[in-house]
Design a protein around this motif. Sequence first.
Motif, PDB file in Angstrom:
ATOM      1  N   PHE B  38       0.832  -1.203   0.000  1.00 47.51           N
ATOM      2  CA  PHE B  38       0.000   0.000   0.000  1.00 47.51           C
ATOM      3  C   PHE B  38       0.879   1.271   0.000  1.00 47.51           C
ATOM      4  CE2 PHE B  38      -2.536   3.018   2.775  1.00 47.51           C
ATOM      5  CZ  PHE B  38      -3.417   3.367   1.767  1.00 47.51           C
ATOM      6  N   CYS B  43      -3.106   7.237  -2.387  1.00 46.86           N
ATOM      7  CA  CYS B  43      -4.468   6.782  -2.031  1.00 46.86           C
ATOM      8  C   CYS B  43      -5.411   7.967  -1.836  1.00 46.86           C
ATOM      9  CB  CYS B  43      -4.411   5.950  -0.751  1.00 46.86           C
ATOM     10  SG  CYS B  43      -6.039   5.495  -0.148  1.00 46.86           S
ATOM     11  N   LYS B  45      -8.589   7.402  -0.733  1.00 47.50           N
ATOM     12  CA  LYS B  45      -9.619   6.886   0.193  1.00 47.50           C
ATOM     13  C   LYS B  45     -10.967   6.652  -0.498  1.00 47.50           C
ATOM     14  CE  LYS B  45      -7.417   9.349   3.989  1.00 47.50           C
ATOM     15  NZ  LYS B  45      -7.492  10.533   4.841  1.00 47.50           N
ATOM     16  N   CYS B  46     -10.909   6.092  -1.712  1.00 42.08           N
ATOM     17  CA  CYS B  46     -12.173   5.797  -2.408  1.00 42.08           C
ATOM     18  C   CYS B  46     -12.800   4.503  -1.884  1.00 42.08           C
ATOM     19  CB  CYS B  46     -11.944   5.676  -3.911  1.00 42.08           C
ATOM     20  SG  CYS B  46     -11.030   4.199  -4.367  1.00 42.08           S
ATOM     21  N   CYS B  49     -10.975  -0.822  -2.818  1.00 47.09           N
ATOM     22  CA  CYS B  49     -10.242  -2.026  -2.383  1.00 47.09           C
ATOM     23  C   CYS B  49     -10.977  -2.681  -1.215  1.00 47.09           C
ATOM     24  CB  CYS B  49      -8.812  -1.664  -1.990  1.00 47.09           C
ATOM     25  SG  CYS B  49      -8.734  -0.375  -0.738  1.00 47.09           S
ATOM     26  N   PRO B  67      -7.177   2.955   4.317  1.00 49.27           N
ATOM     27  CA  PRO B  67      -7.370   1.516   4.491  1.00 49.27           C
ATOM     28  C   PRO B  67      -6.041   0.844   4.849  1.00 49.27           C
ATOM     29  CG  PRO B  67      -7.308   2.064   2.149  1.00 49.27           C
ATOM     30  CD  PRO B  67      -7.191   3.360   2.907  1.00 49.27           C
ATOM     31  N   GLN B  86      -6.004   4.382  -8.430  1.00 52.02           N
ATOM     32  CA  GLN B  86      -4.886   5.315  -8.220  1.00 52.02           C
ATOM     33  C   GLN B  86      -3.508   4.667  -8.246  1.00 52.02           C
ATOM     34  OE1 GLN B  86      -5.475   8.455  -8.183  1.00 52.02           O
ATOM     35  NE2 GLN B  86      -7.703   8.220  -8.107  1.00 52.02           N
ATOM     36  N   LEU B  89      -1.931   0.569  -4.816  1.00 54.22           N
ATOM     37  CA  LEU B  89      -1.638  -0.792  -4.365  1.00 54.22           C
ATOM     38  C   LEU B  89      -0.841  -1.478  -5.468  1.00 54.22           C
ATOM     39  CD1 LEU B  89      -5.193  -1.571  -3.006  1.00 54.22           C
ATOM     40  CD2 LEU B  89      -3.137  -1.711  -1.595  1.00 54.22           C
TER      41      LEU B  89
HETATM   42  S1  SF4 Z   1      -8.719   1.523  -3.975  1.00 54.00           S
HETATM   43 FE1  SF4 Z   1      -6.708   2.519  -3.967  1.00 54.00          FE
HETATM   44  S2  SF4 Z   1      -7.188   4.689  -3.792  1.00 54.00           S
HETATM   45 FE2  SF4 Z   1      -9.032   3.608  -3.231  1.00 54.00          FE
HETATM   46  S3  SF4 Z   1      -8.869   3.401  -1.018  1.00 54.00           S
HETATM   47 FE3  SF4 Z   1      -7.996   1.553  -1.861  1.00 54.00          FE
HETATM   48  S4  SF4 Z   1      -5.827   1.986  -2.000  1.00 54.00           S
HETATM   49 FE4  SF4 Z   1      -6.825   3.937  -1.722  1.00 54.00          FE
END
Ligand code: SF4
Lengths: 382, 94
Positions: B38, B43, B45-46, B49, B67, B86, B89
């Motif tokens: 991560f 990130c 924060k959508c 994941c 997360p 994004q 990960l």
């Molecule tokens: S999907 Fe990617 S951008 Fe969205 S919360 Fe999880 S790690 Fe962050």
Amino acid sequence: MRKVVQTMKNPNVQLLTGNAAVATAAKLARPKVIPAYPITPQTLIVETISGMIARGEFDCDFVNVESEHSAMGAAIGASLGGVRTFTATSAHGLLYMGELVWWAGVTRVPIVMPVVNRSLNPWNIWPDHQDSMTFRDAGWIQFYAKNNQEVLDLTLCAFKIAEHHKVWMPVMICLDGFILSHTSAQVEIPTQEEVDEFLPPFKPLAMLDPDDPFAHGSLTDSKGIWEQRMSLIDGFNNARVIIPKVFHEYYEKFGRLSKEMIEIVGDINDANVAIVAIGTLGEEAEQSLEVLNKRGIKAVVIRPRVIRPFPKKELIAALRKVPKLLVIDRAVSFGNAGQLAIEIQAELYANKVDIEFHQIIRGLGGMDVTYMDIASEVGKIM
Amino acid sequence: MDNESEMKDPVLPLGRPTVGSAPGPGTTGDWRTSKPIFFEEQCTKCYQCWLYCPEGTIRVDAKGEYPYIDYVYCKGCGVCVHVCPQDALKMEKE
Ligand code: SF4
Ligand code: SF4
């Protein structure tokens, strides 16, 4: 029998096909979700209902699924979501949804589903009971209707029985394809107010809730399966008591159905032979009584309108009064005999009923069985 | 048994989610050959994941938090990496 003639005072009698009777009953019961897929001879149920919803006469979500397997999957999800749920199918559609029919049955999802009986031959669209009989062990309550009025009456009762908190299991209403589904007959339609009084809103026993998550029917060890199966057996025993109660309530309110899971036509105390048959074969057998009487044969028709739970007690009480019995099946358990015959024989033996037993299989793949045919079959055993 | 109140209630097959409920010791992290890493800077924060992880091993302690992955249970399927819009990960060999 109440007279069902349409008059100025009684405008609620209409000419309806069996399929229209199902759709009318479904609308009156106010389900909130109907996922369904068309299949002959059930198609007109789905068409009629989707028309009602499209015209805004029926406040319900119609889910246009791509198969019967998805129809039952969506029905299970909707019911667990906490709303009254309905679907309908026939024959191969029932087989295709089979995996989920069992899921709904053994995990207790109170869906109401008419099965318009059709043969399971690769290509034959005409009626016999092979389709629904194949699912008699799947944990569903099963009704078999003799005419279009009974189709409507049983469909309304089915919701109340399925959703009773001591029953809480799905119900199949079986009606013979074409003989009922596509044939118009007089049907008395209750008003929405009357049905609302009879059938209260859906009250879920367990409801999916994102704030209090649970999984339904997840991986279960043998101990859990044992507990659930024993509970299902108890549920059917409860249904044996609840079904006659609901039928009786219906009778008190609408003057149709009796509190019995079986219907007896003729004088059982003075009969030399009983005919047992279900669905329209039962009604056809009623028509043979007069002919038989003229030939000096006093016959009586015993028609179970409920097959699951099997109405053992009622059948045995009736069969103790007659010396001879002819069971007519419209389906076969291949390698043995007709399903009704097998089950009735077991009860006769268990209850030491002294009776001369005969069985025939008739009406497969839509073969016409007239009252004269039935009279001549009875004549052969006298 | 005609008295409804004496009738047994249905046993419904409802399961509550619990930590480590998979067969065996439940530590599905043992299955992993690659693991998601991560990168906080990317990130947004959508929580895609969190939503998609089939094991429920991506945790978000409160709305607005980043997360994080519980490696005791992460089986290394890579779904989170695939859905992350994004590139926050990335999969890495163990
Ligand atoms: S999907 Fe990617 S951008 Fe969205 S919360 Fe999880 S790690 Fe962050
Ligand atoms: S790799 Fe798979 S199991 Fe591990 S956190 Fe990502 S989605 Fe979940």
